[in-house]
Design a protein around this motif. Structure first.
Motif, short mmCIF file in Angstrom:
data_model
loop_
_atom_site.label_atom_id
_atom_site.label_comp_id
_atom_site.label_asym_id
_atom_site.label_seq_id
_atom_site.Cartn_x
_atom_site.Cartn_y
_atom_site.Cartn_z
N GLN A 16 -11.83 4.95 -7.34
CA GLN A 16 -11.05 3.83 -6.83
C GLN A 16 -9.58 3.97 -7.14
N ASP A 17 -9.22 4.56 -8.29
CA ASP A 17 -7.81 4.75 -8.63
C ASP A 17 -7.13 5.68 -7.63
N ASN A 43 -6.61 3.66 -4.49
CA ASN A 43 -5.51 2.70 -4.67
C ASN A 43 -4.17 3.39 -4.53
N TYR A 44 -4.06 4.56 -5.14
CA TYR A 44 -2.80 5.30 -5.07
C TYR A 44 -2.50 5.74 -3.62
N CYS A 78 -4.58 -6.47 1.76
CA CYS A 78 -5.60 -5.47 2.11
C CYS A 78 -6.93 -6.10 2.48
N GLN A 128 -1.35 2.76 -1.71
CA GLN A 128 0.00 2.34 -2.13
C GLN A 128 1.04 3.25 -1.47
N GLU A 135 -8.39 -7.13 -1.04
CA GLU A 135 -8.50 -5.78 -1.61
C GLU A 135 -9.74 -5.04 -1.12
N LEU A 160 -9.74 -1.36 0.49
CA LEU A 160 -9.53 -0.21 -0.38
C LEU A 160 -10.83 0.36 -0.92
N LYS A 161 -11.93 -0.35 -0.70
CA LYS A 161 -13.19 0.11 -1.23
C LYS A 161 -13.68 1.35 -0.50
#
Length: 820
Positions: free
Chosen positions: A562-563, A566-567, A584, A570, A507, A510-511
């Motif tokens: 971060q949300d 993430n979206y 990721c 996705q 993950e 994604l940062k």
């Protein structure tokens, strides 16, 4: 078997009755006192290895064998290749409409049929295929109700004007123009990633069969059943297609092998005018090729576009050494010796020189093993095997066969008359002998120094890697290069991709900090000349973030929330799953290059490596490199390092062999100087012809040096032997010219003529190698004939130092002196 006999008193010199079969070395007695056994053993070995070669030998190539596997860039790619689908071995098939644009039912139906056929082709990684008909190629848009999207090809497509108009809109929404759709809307692309093995059979992909499948697909769809143009034209590029075309060219190369054999046979026959000896020299050289191919097949190796040239070299080297043995036997028979006695005397005089020369040839090939490219290592191994078997076929079997058949008396007498006559050949000997005089020797040395300096100045401009766009392995007018030119001209995203691998913890990609750093890398690469554009996860996240906020350009950025990230990721995974892996932890930053020339790759590598060094840390690493251009960049780095390393090793090895042979540093200098000059001039020739140092041309210098030293070994061994008996330099060099020198010239011409036939090959790098090797063979021969007497004047004249050098010469010199 032959029972040892003692000389018969009163028999003529050189007669069989006077010859003591117990004389000579242990090897000579073992071979010639058991001649029939030697022939039977060689015949059986030929039958066995010939059977193995015809039943097991195959032609193929491997994508991975072209890569320097231990290089850090390649290790990074191999460690992460399962996460980087589409950035390794892939095909790009472009379907062009010649009657209009892509928005026609006829074109779209043809595209669907072509995709379906490719989808079912063995070795295709079907899950990652891309085209207008692939369900994974999707479009996305923002509406008042949020995101809306779907496959680019409408689910309800029926060929109607309504659904075609819908397709047109979907292509625009998905941003496929320049990537999967041509800039002029007259073609579209099918991206076909390939696997290393066919999952149904477990066998490695047969690139020739795959290439033929693409050719048959092209033929079926470009022409209708009635023979009329269908309005469709198919272009295909990629490693697999390139290798398939190369392998097809290899089958044509067999014709050039026959032509080379014919040329060598004609040249030797014109020299000897003896059918039986010419036939034996050629036959023994062909036997060596059979042995080499049988051993290669038996050890599990394949012939590829590079190692296919090895049988040519083995044959040419075999002919050169066979000609020396034949010449010695012919001269002794002309002096009245029995054919068996002549064969044994020639064996004594030349076996050690020939063995040393062949060992030098093996060393010239073997040093290529240090190059960390499997295809070059295979070439080195197969060539070393081939040259090794020449010790048995041309140094042992040929003299044994000639001891039975001999040469025609007329040819033997003609050889002696040519040496003793006052005609053209005698005038040539007299002219060459003048290079032992100070004025001529000084002129030759000064001229050589000028050539050396001039060649070195030009050679400083030698480039590493490809210097031309397209596939330099094939000729510019080849179908593959014409296809490549079409793709490059009509698509914004080229097939030359350079990818930097961004690796993080799970993950981690994604940062916010990672995405910002990846975006900075993409920006840095975009500033490099030769980079068309870059693609990465950051592009998709930025667009999706803006789309989620009414398309406002203010949101065309990487959000800190971060949300939101993430979206965005996705949503990106739906349309572009190749932008990062499932957890990721790996994502590529892909740069599309305008070409893969050496200068372009050097600039991109410098920018990417500098960024990686400055920005890698414990949280994220920037690893070079994936993609076709990334792999080629790593290969260029290895080739650049190996070029100098190879030259040092081959000259060091040849120096040691010459010193072991002559036991004189002065003689070693005399032998090596012509080789050095020729090597430098060959590099200058590469600059002049626009040939870069790459996998295909890397072996040329090593081969030229390893084979070229043969001339000096044969000439100097006789010259030093004659000087040892007290003859002057001019007399000793004259004897060397008459005994081995004229055959050195014959061998140089024969070798050059043999490899020059490669220039007819449809494979450009084979043609380049043929030209370069022919140049080196000729110039090594000319340098040996002209510079050895000139350098000997200063280094090996019968003065105190030179006398000591001559006295230190090994047993082969004294043996040659006693028998010359």
């Amino acid at each position: 078997m032959h029972t040892p006999t003692t000389p018969v008193e009163g028999a003529a010199p050189g007669s069989l009755e006077q010859f003591d079969t117990r004389s000579g070395s242990r090897l000579e007695r073992l071979v010639f006192n058991n001649r029939l056994a030697v022939i039977i053993i060689c015949a059986l070995v030929t039958l066995v290895l010939g059977f193995i070669a015809t039943t097991k030998l195959s032609l193929n190539a491997s994508f991975e064998k072209m890569m320097p596997r231990s290089h850090p860039y390649i290790q990074n790619y191999l460690d992460n290749r399962t996460e980087l689908r589409g950035l390794g071995n892939s095909l790009r098939i472009v379907v062009e409409s010649t009657d209009g644009d892509i928005y026609g039912p006829k074109y779209l139906e043809a595209l669907k049929r072509i995709q379906d056929e490719i989808f079912l082709t063995p070795g295709v990684d079907r899950a990652w295929m891309k085209s207008l008909w692939a369900p994974g190629v999707r479009w996305t848009e923002i509406t008042e109700e949020g995101f809306r999207g779907g496959p680019v090809m409408p689910d309800n497509y029926d060929g109607s004007a309504r659904t075609i108009e819908q397709l047109r809109g979907n292509i625009a929404r998905a941003g496929l123009v320049g990537s999967l759709v041509g800039n002029d809307f007259k073609s579209s692309m099918i991206v076909v990633p390939l696997m290393d093995q066919d999952p149904t059979t477990g066998q490695r992909i047969d690139y020739r069969a795959l290439s033929h499948a693409l050719d048959h697909l092209r033929e079926r769809h470009e022409v209708t059943a009635s023979g009329q143009p269908s309005g469709i034209r198919v272009h295909s590029v990629g490693f697999a297609k390139l290798v398939g075309d190369l392998i097809d060219g290899l089958y044509q190369v067999a014709l050039y092998f026959g032509l080379a054999a014919l040329v060598a046979t004609i040249i030797i026959y014109l020299y000897t005018r003896c059918t039986r000896s010419t036939g034996l020299v050629v036959a023994c050289s062909l036997v060596a090729v059979v042995w080499q191919l049988g051993l290669v097949a038996g050890l599990g190796f394949e012939l590829d576009p590079y190692s296919i040239l090895v049988p040519f070299l083995v044959f040419a080297i075999g002919v050169s050494h066979g000609a020396q043995k034949m010449n010695g036997i012919m001269q002794d028979i002309g002096r009245g010796a029995h054919r068996l006695v002549a064969a044994r005397f020639t064996f004594r005089r030349l076996f050690l020189a020939g063995l040393t020369a062949l060992v030098a040839d093996v060393v010239g090939f073997a040093v290529l093993m240090v190059i960390d490219i499997p295809v070059i290592q295979d070439l080195a191994l197969t060539a070393s095997i081939g040259v090794g078997v020449l010790i048995f076929t041309n140094l042992i079997l040929l003299p044994v066969l000639l001891s039975y058949l001999g040469v025609s008396p007329a040819a033997a007498q003609r050889s002696l008359r040519a040496d003793n006559a006052s005609g053209g050949q005698a005038r040539v000997y007299a002219w060459l002998g003048r290079f032992t005089e100070r004025r001529w020797a000084l002129g030759a040395v000064v001229s050589a120094a000028v050539l050396l300096v001039g060649g070195f100045v030009v050679s400083t401009h030698l480039k590493i890697g490809d210097l031309d766009p397209g596939a330099p392995e094939l000729r510019p007018q080849s179908r593959y290069n014409r296809d490549n030119a079409y793709v490059t001209a009509n698509y914004s995203l080229s097939s030359d991709t350079f990818a930097v691998i961004v690796k993080t913890a799970k993950e981690g990609c994604l940062k916010y900090a990672t995405l910002v750093e990846a975006d900075r890398l993409a920006w840095a690469l975009q500033q490099v000349p030769g980079v068309q554009t870059t693609v990465s996860l950051t592009n998709a996240v930025r667009q999706i973030t803006a789309g989620s906020n009414e398309g406002s350009p203010k949101w065309l950025t990487i959000a800190r929330n971060q949300d939101v990230l993430n979206y965005g990721a996705q949503q990106a995974s739906v349309n572009n799953p190749e932008l990062f892996n499932t957890d990721c932890s790996v994502m590529p930053v892909i740069a599309y290059l305008s070409d893969h020339r050496a200068e372009t790759l050097d600039r991109v590598v410098a920018a990417a490596a500098g960024f990686a060094q400055a920005h890698s840390n414990d949280e994220r690493q920037f690893l070079l490199a994936a993609g076709g251009a990334g792999i080629e960049a790593a290969t260029n780095i290895v080739v650049h390092k190996a070029w100098t390393q190879m030259l040092v090793l081959v000259y060091l090895a040849v120096t040691v062999l010459c010193f072991v042979t002559f036991r004189s540093w002065r003689a070693v200098i005399v032998a090596l100087v012509p080789l050095v000059i020729t090597s430098v001039m060959c590099e200058a020739l590469m600059v002049w012809l626009g040939i870069g140092v790459k996998v295909a041309t890397l072996p040329v210098i090593a081969l030229g040096v390893g084979i070229g030293v043969d001339y000096a070994l044969y000439l100097l061994s006789v010259q030093l032997a004659e000087q040892r008996t007290g003859k002057s330099l001019a007399e000793a060099y004259g004897s060397a010219l008459r005994f081995t020198g004229k055959v050195v010239a014959l061998v140089g011409v024969t070798l050059a003529a043999g490899v020059l036939t490669w220039a007819l090959s449809p494979i450009k790098f084979q043609a380049d190698m043929g030209i370069l090797l022919a140049f080196m063979f000729i110039w090594n021969m000319v340098g040996a004939v002209l510079l050895i007497p000139a350098l000997s004047h200063f280094l090996l004249r019968p003065k105190a130092a030179a006398q000591q050098a001559i006295a230190e010469a090994p047993a082969l010199v004294s043996t040659a002196a006693s028998q010359a």
